[in-house]
Scaffold this motif. Sequence first.
Motif, PDB file in Angstrom:
ATOM      1  N   ASP B  47     -10.574  21.464  -5.676  1.00 36.29           N
ATOM      2  CA  ASP B  47      -9.754  20.431  -6.315  1.00 36.29           C
ATOM      3  C   ASP B  47     -10.117  20.297  -7.796  1.00 36.29           C
ATOM      4  N   ALA B  50      -8.338  23.027  -9.577  1.00 28.42           N
ATOM      5  CA  ALA B  50      -6.907  22.712  -9.769  1.00 28.42           C
ATOM      6  C   ALA B  50      -6.752  21.680 -10.878  1.00 28.42           C
ATOM      7  N   TRP B  53      -6.818  22.864 -14.392  1.00 27.97           N
ATOM      8  CA  TRP B  53      -5.607  23.557 -14.872  1.00 27.97           C
ATOM      9  C   TRP B  53      -4.489  22.572 -15.213  1.00 27.97           C
ATOM     10  N   TRP B  87      -0.645  24.687  -9.332  1.00 24.33           N
ATOM     11  CA  TRP B  87      -1.882  23.900  -9.221  1.00 24.33           C
ATOM     12  C   TRP B  87      -1.641  22.527  -8.625  1.00 24.33           C
ATOM     13  N   GLN B  88      -0.418  22.009  -8.766  1.00 22.86           N
ATOM     14  CA  GLN B  88      -0.132  20.737  -8.097  1.00 22.86           C
ATOM     15  C   GLN B  88      -0.162  20.904  -6.583  1.00 22.86           C
ATOM     16  N   LEU B  90      -2.302  22.604  -5.035  1.00 23.21           N
ATOM     17  CA  LEU B  90      -3.660  22.962  -4.608  1.00 23.21           C
ATOM     18  C   LEU B  90      -4.631  21.802  -4.773  1.00 23.21           C
ATOM     19  N   ARG B  91      -4.113  20.575  -4.693  1.00 26.38           N
ATOM     20  CA  ARG B  91      -4.995  19.412  -4.809  1.00 26.38           C
ATOM     21  C   ARG B  91      -5.611  19.093  -3.438  1.00 26.38           C
ATOM     22  N   ILE B 134      -7.475  30.900  -3.008  1.00 28.16           N
ATOM     23  CA  ILE B 134      -7.966  29.541  -2.745  1.00 28.16           C
ATOM     24  C   ILE B 134      -8.154  29.344  -1.239  1.00 28.16           C
TER      25      ILE B 134
END
Lengths: 362, 434
Positions: B47, B50, B53, B87-88, B90-91, B134
């Motif tokens: 996190d 992510a 980024w 990246w949103q 991958l939180r 990830i």
Amino acid sequence: MSHDTNAATQTPDESAGALENQALRRRVLAFIAAPSPEDFDRLALDVHAYQYRANPVYGRFVDRLGRPAPATWRDVPAVPAEAFRLSVLACGPAERVYRSSGTTAGQDRRAHHHVPDVDVYRAAALAGFARTVLPPGVRRRFLVAAPERVSHPASSLGEMVTWLRAAYDGDTIPSFLTDGAVDPERFAHTLDRLDHAVPVVIFAVTSALLRLADWADAHGSRWHTPAGSLIVDTGGCKGYDRDVSRDTILERYRRLFDIVPEQVINEYGMTELASQCYAVGRGPHRPAPWLRTLVCDLTTGREVPPGEIGCLRHVDLANLGSVLAIQTEDLGRVRDGGIELLGRVPGAVTRGCSLLVETTRS
Amino acid sequence: MIAYDERLAPTRAPLTTGRLRALAQAVRAGGNDLRALTPEARIAALDRVAASWLTADSPWRRQALSELPMSTGYPEPAIAVALTNLWQALRAPDLAATLAAELADHDPHATPPPGLALHVLAGNVPGVGVFGVIAALLAGIPSLVKPAAREPFLPALLVDSIVSVAPELRRVVALAPWRGGTAELDSTAAREADLVLAYGREATLDALAARGPRRLLRFGQRLSLALIARNAATPATAATLARQTALFDQQGCLSPQIVCLEESSPAETDRFAATLADELAALEHELPRAPLTLGESATVWRFVEQQRWRAQEGDAIVVHGGVDGRPSVVCNRTSGIVMSPTFRHLVLVPVPTLADAEPVLRPLAGMIEGIGYAGPLDRLAEASDVAARAGAHRLCPLERLQAPPFAWRQSGYGRLASLVADETGRLDTAPAYA
């Protein structure tokens, strides 16, 4: 989509069309016999106007484009070569239907060129050969490793080879192609027994000569062809295992036949074209005077500046009975007053995991 | 204090066989550290990556926005959208939810995860394959990342960001650049890894498979489509679809290539197709198309000319746009299938009802990745049925097509379950609408 033009039931329009065709035919044949470059433009525009009326598919194509009438031969609307796979593009009933080999597109998607008047094709093929390769009236022994009409009745190349043999060849040894593949033993046997006082013309698809060279390498064979002999090859590396540069091909011919590049002439033709281009040695391809070739950007349709690479667009007066102007996907550029051929446009390769499927049709 | 291992020294130079083997062994050796971390600790570490980024001053993002337009040809706004979407997704909440959904019952002692994964990335769309990296780290699998030849920057930035922001993961992920198709290196990599996740053309994947990897997850060539219900064929939907089409020039497996439109009337369909073509053309200013190779230009030209020719000769085809290589929308009412050449050329197929999309899509069985749906939610069941029958792995609102969630069963693989167990995660029901 061929049209029935039965003389007994011709309408006045059809009769007028037939007369126009006869008049144009005489003019085209006269141009082929004695080209006068200043007449090309007028003749091309007249052929275009005739085809617009007499070839309904082409007429619809021109109407669809909705452009003003062409002012010069450069503006004549060119059909994509692909159209010969999709439609019959002819100004009358076909005397012959030539088909492409279909090696890349599959048998059901082969191009077919419907030729209503084979004599015009014959005149163009013979005159083009005579201008670059052998003057008329000369007799030569032909060693052929290419299609012929008897074995490949739908091949325009086969038809041309047959005419050339009839015009020049005093011997007629059967082609060394058997079922599409070269027979190297029989070819070698003939080469072993050549009379060194009598020059020959080796007319072959390039792949056949490369396979003969492979065979000769494996068997330690070489030949000294008689002085004055010529090689005429065609077809590029299609049918061979790999792409080979023209320089490499010329070098292989030199070692195989003891022949210099100036004795090697490459023929470029298409099923869809009645006329040919020839290149001597390492020189560029030069179209016959009744064929003019432009190098164009496919996307915009415009000519590219001299020296830049583009796709070839042919304007061929000898295509009187089908379509004058054809846009190909053959790459080339203008060089030394001729055209340097650079092969076909490579196929698009997907960039990753998107799916790119060739257009299909049920 | 984490000991420095020189085998892990970052390199962007192509590897030799010896260095590749040493690197693989070093990364594998870090697996114990990774598995010693609790799932919560792994989620927290990832996190942070992510988050790094997504900040306004993210150095990784800044560098990616500078480098990727050159390597991919896509304009900066498209790269920006790709990075934000990536990246949103991958939180921590999404990672935790997927972990719970897929690996709640997984006992790492009974079935240890693979000791080393190799990720062979493709360069078609920025970020393809990052979910896999990830996911592997989340599942406790050390990873080697092989960038695509044409897009080496994002994988390098990914590894840099992990190493910098999550030092607890620095020994378990490394960049492994070599020229794909190099027999000795491909074979070495395939031998060293317990699991290979490979993205790209089927021919590339076949070549990798021939190297004999112990397990290969194939993320091969697929396409997506838009499914539009009758009342949703609006100018707004056309604008949304055009944007989803233009974002990555239809080069991704989630890029729409076909539009199944539930028809109100032929006139309405024509109007929608024309609007769609206009919207695609208008996006050329905001999202200019990447430059095409000669072969790609010719493929597009051939497609447009062929469809125009067919229309001219009476086939039930209408071509909207497409002049001088510009985007086109081909409305196909023939019984045959017409496939897009990509690069912003859509094929629109009118259907009487949503369910009638199924026979249209039948020839594409096994090729459909996602379906972007535009229509009322009370008809979602019909869309879902089409997705299940078409074997799609994703069903989502049309505007989310290029923004997949982490849980997306990419190519049919469960994001985490497929890594630790020999299961493809094949869907036998409709994919979730997300």
